[in-house]
Design an enzyme around this catalytic site. Structure first.
Site, PDB file in Angstrom:
ATOM      1  N   LYS A 268     -33.363  53.799   8.871  1.00  0.00           N
ATOM      2  CA  LYS A 268     -32.845  52.454   8.575  1.00  0.00           C
ATOM      3  C   LYS A 268     -33.415  51.969   7.243  1.00  0.00           C
ATOM      4  CE  LYS A 268     -33.061  47.618  10.216  1.00  0.00           C
ATOM      5  NZ  LYS A 268     -33.466  46.700  11.311  1.00  0.00           N
ATOM      6  N   ASP A 273     -34.280  41.915   5.374  1.00  0.00           N
ATOM      7  CA  ASP A 273     -33.521  41.422   6.522  1.00  0.00           C
ATOM      8  C   ASP A 273     -33.770  39.927   6.706  1.00  0.00           C
ATOM      9  OD1 ASP A 273     -32.158  40.994   8.844  1.00  0.00           O
ATOM     10  OD2 ASP A 273     -33.520  42.164  10.131  1.00  0.00           O
ATOM     11  N   LYS A 280     -33.013  34.180  10.197  1.00  0.00           N
ATOM     12  CA  LYS A 280     -34.318  34.205  10.865  1.00  0.00           C
ATOM     13  C   LYS A 280     -35.099  32.929  10.532  1.00  0.00           C
ATOM     14  CE  LYS A 280     -35.090  39.234  10.825  1.00  0.00           C
ATOM     15  NZ  LYS A 280     -35.213  39.417  12.278  1.00  0.00           N
ATOM     16  N   ASP A 291     -38.247  46.288   6.366  1.00  0.00           N
ATOM     17  CA  ASP A 291     -37.193  46.713   7.280  1.00  0.00           C
ATOM     18  C   ASP A 291     -36.528  48.014   6.808  1.00  0.00           C
ATOM     19  OD1 ASP A 291     -36.092  46.188   9.734  1.00  0.00           O
ATOM     20  OD2 ASP A 291     -34.498  44.893   8.967  1.00  0.00           O
ATOM     21  N   ASP A 350     -28.098  39.293  12.909  1.00  0.00           N
ATOM     22  CA  ASP A 350     -29.470  39.785  12.755  1.00  0.00           C
ATOM     23  C   ASP A 350     -29.675  41.131  13.469  1.00  0.00           C
ATOM     24  OD1 ASP A 350     -32.055  39.815  11.906  1.00  0.00           O
ATOM     25  OD2 ASP A 350     -32.794  38.321  13.340  1.00  0.00           O
ATOM     26  N   GLU A 352     -28.518  43.899  12.687  1.00  0.00           N
ATOM     27  CA  GLU A 352     -27.809  44.634  11.635  1.00  0.00           C
ATOM     28  C   GLU A 352     -28.209  46.098  11.561  1.00  0.00           C
ATOM     29  OE1 GLU A 352     -30.578  43.147  11.190  1.00  0.00           O
ATOM     30  OE2 GLU A 352     -31.685  44.608   9.986  1.00  0.00           O
ATOM     31  N   ARG A 354     -28.619  48.392  13.835  1.00  0.00           N
ATOM     32  CA  ARG A 354     -27.745  49.279  14.618  1.00  0.00           C
ATOM     33  C   ARG A 354     -26.386  49.439  13.967  1.00  0.00           C
ATOM     34  NH1 ARG A 354     -28.544  45.459  19.754  1.00  0.00           N
ATOM     35  NH2 ARG A 354     -30.515  45.131  18.654  1.00  0.00           N
TER      36      ARG A 354
HETATM   37  N1  BES Z   1     -35.514  44.122  11.633  1.00  0.00           N
HETATM   38  C1  BES Z   1     -35.377  43.428  12.859  1.00  0.00           C
HETATM   39  C2  BES Z   1     -36.360  43.896  13.924  1.00  0.00           C
HETATM   40  C3  BES Z   1     -37.804  43.557  13.698  1.00  0.00           C
HETATM   41  C4  BES Z   1     -38.349  42.406  14.216  1.00  0.00           C
HETATM   42  C5  BES Z   1     -38.617  44.419  13.026  1.00  0.00           C
HETATM   43  C6  BES Z   1     -39.671  42.109  14.031  1.00  0.00           C
HETATM   44  C7  BES Z   1     -39.944  44.125  12.835  1.00  0.00           C
HETATM   45  C8  BES Z   1     -40.483  42.978  13.354  1.00  0.00           C
HETATM   46  C9  BES Z   1     -33.978  43.609  13.413  1.00  0.00           C
HETATM   47  O1  BES Z   1     -32.978  43.754  12.483  1.00  0.00           O
HETATM   48  C10 BES Z   1     -33.684  42.400  14.209  1.00  0.00           C
HETATM   49  O2  BES Z   1     -33.587  41.352  13.637  1.00  0.00           O
HETATM   50  N2  BES Z   1     -33.528  42.564  15.526  1.00  0.00           N
HETATM   51  C11 BES Z   1     -33.279  41.479  16.385  1.00  0.00           C
HETATM   52  C12 BES Z   1     -32.228  41.911  17.368  1.00  0.00           C
HETATM   53  C13 BES Z   1     -31.687  40.791  18.197  1.00  0.00           C
HETATM   54  C14 BES Z   1     -30.858  39.879  17.341  1.00  0.00           C
HETATM   55  C15 BES Z   1     -30.858  41.385  19.304  1.00  0.00           C
HETATM   56  C16 BES Z   1     -34.573  41.115  17.108  1.00  0.00           C
HETATM   57  O3  BES Z   1     -35.320  42.018  17.478  1.00  0.00           O
HETATM   58  O4  BES Z   1     -34.829  39.923  17.240  1.00  0.00           O
HETATM   59 ZN    ZN Z   2     -33.559  44.481  10.656  1.00  0.00          ZN
HETATM   60 MN    MN Z   3     -32.273  41.849  11.851  1.00  0.00          MN
END
Ligand code: BES
Ligand code: ZN
Ligand code: MN
Length: 507
Positions: A268, A273, A280, A291, A350, A352, A354
């Site tokens: 990834k 992000d 966020k 990220d 968010d 993104e 996947r």
């Molecule tokens: N890059 C984030 C995941 C992340 C969160 C990495 C904290 C490192 C620390 C990812 O893109 C994300 O935002 N995931 C969301 C998914 C949710 C919207 C289903 C998450 O984990 O909140």
């Molecule tokens: Zn992310």
């Molecule tokens: Mn995200």
């Protein structure tokens, strides 16, 4: 840092510093006892005054001991001998590096490699010494006008080995340790570099730098127009909100005959992000520059296998983009069509990672891979589940998952498996498209993997969620370089080059 081996006894080492261990209750290691003897019990004398008890991580730096060729002796506490293990070995090496970094010592000889570590051999101790010691002198100061690195700093370390050592295997420990250490540095540098410097184009330039250094690596970069022609609607959907052009970077390492199916690593590469329209919160949003740690680990792992001339084929695929809330950004409820033809309702912009991974995983099919592993800072839920110690592991092939678990134990860069049962799939049901890009609040790390599993049916596939392991947010904030040691170990094992047997302790 430079590493080499030495068979000279501790009292005869004419270097700035000799390092050896002392267990709790002032029990001297063999090397410490030799120094004590050569210095006519100077060490026992000092310890009796109470300066060092031998607690784990305690240190004592002694200067100009009589009868000893080295300028200094660093004694490091190893804790109670009966509790001594591989984790403490790593801790003691890290402590040694940290203490030496505070002194003006430029070169040291470590006798810690003489200490027996339960279930680990000399190869392991040497390789870990190299990896851990090198990590302790790592600094990221390229964006500071005044550098953190002191003028005189630790540049070389010699590691003690018995004189009857098995030459080739032990020099391989140094060579492999150094290749991993260098790769970890590269991964850290890329993840620490902020998103205004580390753009998709920067990742592509780094891939080309790997190609330049190692002609066995061929790099191809697809731009947005080319991805559009292929039909990567999910990846391009994420890229829409940003002014930074997205890229799909592939690195192909050929280390054996062309017909041998490769291992494919998909990383990834979200260089920032923000969350997109599902933006966020402001707190700690700066950390979302990492990220792309999955992408960094793929680049770095390819560099390491190329450097080690590993006899196998490996492909790296890096979907690279920002996730931003620009005027053309995808919006909650939008439906995109992935490269696989499946449609996705984007309920949360968010989620993104996947979306870019699913197109890259479909793209991976064209390499006719033996196995595919994706590496991603995918979910906050994985951080909650496993914290900073284990990367999350999910996959559709038990053999592949077992190999990754074993490589984690062998390298010390550990993973823990979560279930990918069908029960979790229904969380992704959508009334408007083939699937939604998010499930509910429950089991977020698993439903994210469920999403990816819908794009890997034709593949032997595993997913590593490194959101908790690739970055340290507490003290010493910054990138960790994980899971580079895990991936390199997995690939060395795959090529039959792996020297370390899993020690059976999956924990
Ligand atoms: N890059 C984030 C995941 C992340 C969160 C990495 C904290 C490192 C620390 C990812 O893109 C994300 O935002 N995931 C969301 C998914 C949710 C919207 C289903 C998450 O984990 O909140
Ligand atoms: Zn992310
Ligand atoms: Mn995200």
């Amino acid at each position: 840092m430079d590493f080499s081996l030495t068979t000279v006894s501790p009292e005869r080492q004419a270097v700035p510093c000799v390092v050896c261990g002392v267990f709790a209750k002032r029990r001297l290691s063999e090397a410490a006892a030799r120094l004590d003897h050569a210095s006519r019990k100077a060490i026992t004398g000092l310890l009796k005054r109470g300066d060092l008890e031998g607690r784990l991580g305690q240190t004592l730096l002694l200067h100009d001991l009589p009868g000893i060729a080295a300028e200094r002796v660093l004694l490091v506490g190893c804790g109670p001998e009966e509790e001594w293990n591989e984790h403490k070995f790593r801790e003691v090496i890290a402590k040694t590096g940290a203490v030496l970094a505070e002194t003006g010592v430029t070169e040291a000889v470590s006798f810690l490699t003489d200490l027996a570590v339960p279930q680990r051999d000399l190869y392991w101790k040497l390789r870990q010494s190299v990896e851990v010691a090198d990590a302790t002198v790592y600094r990221f100061d390229r964006l500071k006008s005044k550098k953190d690195t002191p003028e005189q700093s630790l540049a070389g370390m010699r590691l003690s080995v018995p004189s009857n050592w098995e030459g080739p295997k032990l020099s391989r420990a140094i060579i492999e340790g150094q290749a991993i250490a260098r790769a970890v540095r590269l991964a850290k540098d890329l993840a620490n570099l902020p998103s205004n410097h580390c753009t998709p184009a920067h990742l592509a330039a780094q891939a080309k730098a790997v190609q330049k250094a190692h002609p066995a690596v061929k790099v191809r970069v697809l731009n947005g127009a080319q991805m559009k022609r292929l039909g990567m609607g999910a990846l391009l959907g994420v890229a829409r909100g940003s002014h930074e052009p997205p890229l799909l970077i592939t690195l192909e390492y050929r280390g054996t005959r062309a017909s041998a199916p490769p291992a494919v690593l998909v990383g990834k590469g979200v260089t920032f992000d923000s969350g997109g329209i599902s933006i966020k919160p402001a707190a700690a949003m700066d950390e979302m520059k990492y990220d792309m740690a999955g992408a960094a680990s793929v680049l770095a792992t390819l560099q390491a296998v190329a450097e080690l001339k590993s006899a196998q084929n490996v492909v790296g695929i890096i979907p690279a983009t920002e996730n931003m809330p620009g005027g053309s950004a995808i919006k909650p409820g939008d439906v995109v069509t992935s490269l696989s033809g499946q449609t996705i309702e984007v309920l949360n912009t968010d989620a993104e990672g996947r979306l870019i991974l699913c197109d890259a995983l479909t793209y991976a099919e064209r390499f006719k891979p033996e196995v595919v592993i994706d590496i991603a800072t995918l979910t906050g839920a994985c951080v909650i589940a496993l914290g900073a110690y284990a990367s999350g592991l999910l996959g559709n092939d038990e053999g592949l998952c077992r190999s990754l678990l074993a490589a984690g134990t062998a390298s010390g860069d550990r993973v823990w498996q979560l279930p990918l049962w069908d029960d979790y799939q229904k969380a992704l049901d959508s009334p408007f498209a083939d699937m939604a890009n998010v499930g509910g609040r429950e089991a977020g790390a698993i439903t994210a993997a469920c999403f990816l599993s819908r794009f890997t049916k034709k593949l032997k596939w595993a997913h590593l969620d490194i959101a908790g392991t690739a970055w340290r947010s507490t003290n010493k904030k910054g990138a960790t370089g994980r899971p580079v040691p895990l991936l390199v170990q997995f690939l060395l094992d795959r090529a039959g080059q792996g020297e370390i047997k899993g020690n059976g302790d999956a924990g």
